[in-house]
Motif scaffolding. Structure first.
Motif, short mmCIF file in Angstrom:
data_model
loop_
_atom_site.label_atom_id
_atom_site.label_comp_id
_atom_site.label_asym_id
_atom_site.label_seq_id
_atom_site.Cartn_x
_atom_site.Cartn_y
_atom_site.Cartn_z
N TRP A 34 37.36 -30.02 70.99
CA TRP A 34 36.67 -29.89 69.71
C TRP A 34 35.74 -28.67 69.71
CZ3 TRP A 34 31.35 -30.47 68.57
CH2 TRP A 34 31.04 -30.48 67.21
N LEU A 35 35.02 -28.47 70.82
CA LEU A 35 34.13 -27.32 70.91
C LEU A 35 34.93 -26.01 70.88
CD1 LEU A 35 31.60 -28.53 73.65
CD2 LEU A 35 31.12 -28.17 71.22
N SER A 36 36.08 -26.00 71.51
CA SER A 36 36.91 -24.78 71.51
C SER A 36 37.34 -24.41 70.10
CB SER A 36 38.13 -24.98 72.41
OG SER A 36 37.75 -25.14 73.75
N SER A 37 37.66 -25.42 69.30
CA SER A 37 38.09 -25.15 67.93
C SER A 37 36.95 -24.65 67.05
CB SER A 37 38.69 -26.42 67.31
OG SER A 37 37.69 -27.43 67.17
N LYS A 38 35.69 -24.90 67.46
CA LYS A 38 34.53 -24.48 66.68
C LYS A 38 33.90 -23.19 67.19
CE LYS A 38 34.59 -28.18 64.05
NZ LYS A 38 34.86 -28.11 62.60
N SER A 39 34.43 -22.63 68.26
CA SER A 39 33.81 -21.44 68.87
C SER A 39 34.03 -20.22 67.99
CB SER A 39 34.43 -21.20 70.25
OG SER A 39 34.22 -22.31 71.09
N THR A 40 32.97 -19.43 67.87
CA THR A 40 33.04 -18.20 67.06
C THR A 40 32.64 -16.96 67.85
OG1 THR A 40 30.81 -18.65 66.23
CG2 THR A 40 32.66 -19.43 64.89
N THR A 41 31.65 -17.08 68.72
CA THR A 41 31.17 -15.92 69.49
C THR A 41 31.89 -15.86 70.84
OG1 THR A 41 29.36 -17.14 70.56
CG2 THR A 41 28.92 -16.16 68.40
N ASP A 42 31.86 -14.68 71.45
CA ASP A 42 32.49 -14.50 72.76
C ASP A 42 31.84 -15.39 73.82
OD1 ASP A 42 34.22 -12.66 71.70
OD2 ASP A 42 33.03 -10.90 72.30
N LEU A 43 30.50 -15.52 73.77
CA LEU A 43 29.80 -16.34 74.74
C LEU A 43 30.21 -17.80 74.60
CD1 LEU A 43 27.69 -16.64 76.97
CD2 LEU A 43 25.93 -16.85 75.19
N ALA A 44 30.33 -18.27 73.35
CA ALA A 44 30.72 -19.66 73.13
C ALA A 44 32.15 -19.91 73.59
CB ALA A 44 30.58 -20.01 71.64
N VAL A 45 33.03 -18.95 73.32
CA VAL A 45 34.42 -19.08 73.76
C VAL A 45 34.50 -19.16 75.28
CG1 VAL A 45 36.64 -17.88 73.89
CG2 VAL A 45 35.41 -17.98 71.72
#
Length: 318
Positions: A34-45
């Motif tokens: 779920w977090l992967s589908s919501k990631s937008t920034t490079d750090l979050a990815v």
């Protein structure tokens, strides 16, 4: 059938814990996706990629530990010996070596690892705790000096010694935990080891999850963990460790203290290892997690926590 405290048999306790691990890992898998589908920034990815790699590794750890428990102490010792081999290989790969260093590397891989783990398997406590920090540490510079290459001598020897200390000596304390006799406390070394691995694993996972969810200021040595995430994740792991006191020789008030000891020593070990890898110019290997890669990242919290926890058990429960 051995009876544990609070009316649990050994087999009942083991299958209960295994079921809890499977459920929590499944929940973690869902959250990670779920977090992967919501990631937008490079750090979050990048953080979410690390989370998912941690969770994928958990399924493998559950399977390996189940097989090891079925096959006994020898299988546990063998598994951790393999982990030492791969982590030391990765550490040496990050450390520049010279042609004349091959002699001490052979000593490290093909003498230190088998001897150390044989001593653990035979439960020779005095020898296994002295073999590397005393005898091998004295032997390594002697072998190195025989090569007659004194260029950066101290630095080269110290790097190999540091790798051996972390990857072999510290890691070998984990299977040694399973050999501690705790029958008079209606517990067993095997379940105390499983307790240790669970608290350590969930501390690492929860710290990364909390860092990804709540954000905050990244730690100075590991940008994938924030200070807020470390605190919140540690609290979550502490709650799990406290709730699982029934599978250990610890009383209800002792379990939080032992869990805190595991979490603090493991977290400090992780920070130290992150600094070591950064000083060697290494990038984190979570992105390409394979069986033989990223071992240092997987074991970084165990390096410090295993010997601290082992000796605390000996001090208070043996």
């Amino acid at each position: 059938m051995n009876e544990m405290r609070w009316g649990f048999s050994t087999s009942e306790a083991y299958f209960t814990i295994l079921a809890v691990l499977v459920v929590l890992t499944a929940i973690g898998t869902f959250i990670g996706q779920w977090l992967s589908s919501k990631s937008t920034t490079d750090l979050a990815v990048n953080r979410n990629r690390i989370i998912n790699s941690r969770i994928r590794a958990a399924w493998g750890l559950i399977f390996v530990f189940a097989v090891a428990v079925y096959l006994g102490q020898g299988a546990l010792v063998f598994i951790f010996a393999i982990a030492s081999f791969f982590s030391l290989r990765e550490f040496i790969a990050l450390t520049p070596t010279r042609r004349h260093d091959h002699s001490i590397l052979i000593l490290a891989f093909y003498v230190a690892i088998p001897v150390q783990y044989i001593l653990v398997w035979l439960n020779y406590y005095n020898l296994f705790t002295l073999f590397i920090p005393v005898y091998l540490f004295l032997a390594l510079p002697v072998v190195m000096v025989l090569s007659k290459d004194t260029d950066r001598f101290l630095e080269r020897v110290a790097k190999v010694q540091w790798g051996i200390m972390l990857c072999i000596f510290c890691v070998s304390h984990a299977p040694a935990i399973a050999s501690i006799d705790l029958q008079r406390y209606h517990s067993s070394g095997l379940f105390v080891l499983l307790y240790f691995l669970m608290v350590l694993y969930f501390a690492d996972l929860f710290q990364i999850l909390a860092s990804a969810i709540f954000g905050g200021r990244p730690s100075f040595s590991n940008p994938n963990k924030t200070y807020k995430g470390i605190i919140l994740g540690s609290i979550g792991a502490l709650a799990i460790g406290s709730a699982l006191f029934w599978m250990t020789p610890f009383r209800a008030w002792q379990a939080p203290l032992m869990s805190l000891l595991i979490i603090v020593s493991g977290t400090l070990g992780g920070l130290v290892m992150s600094s070591v890898k950064r000083s060697l110019g290494a990038k984190r290997l979570d992105n390409t997690m394979l069986l033989t890669r990223g071992t240092l990242d997987r074991l970084e919290m165990l390096f410090f926590a295993a010997p601290v926890y082992y000796h605390a058990l000996l001090l208070f429960f043996n």
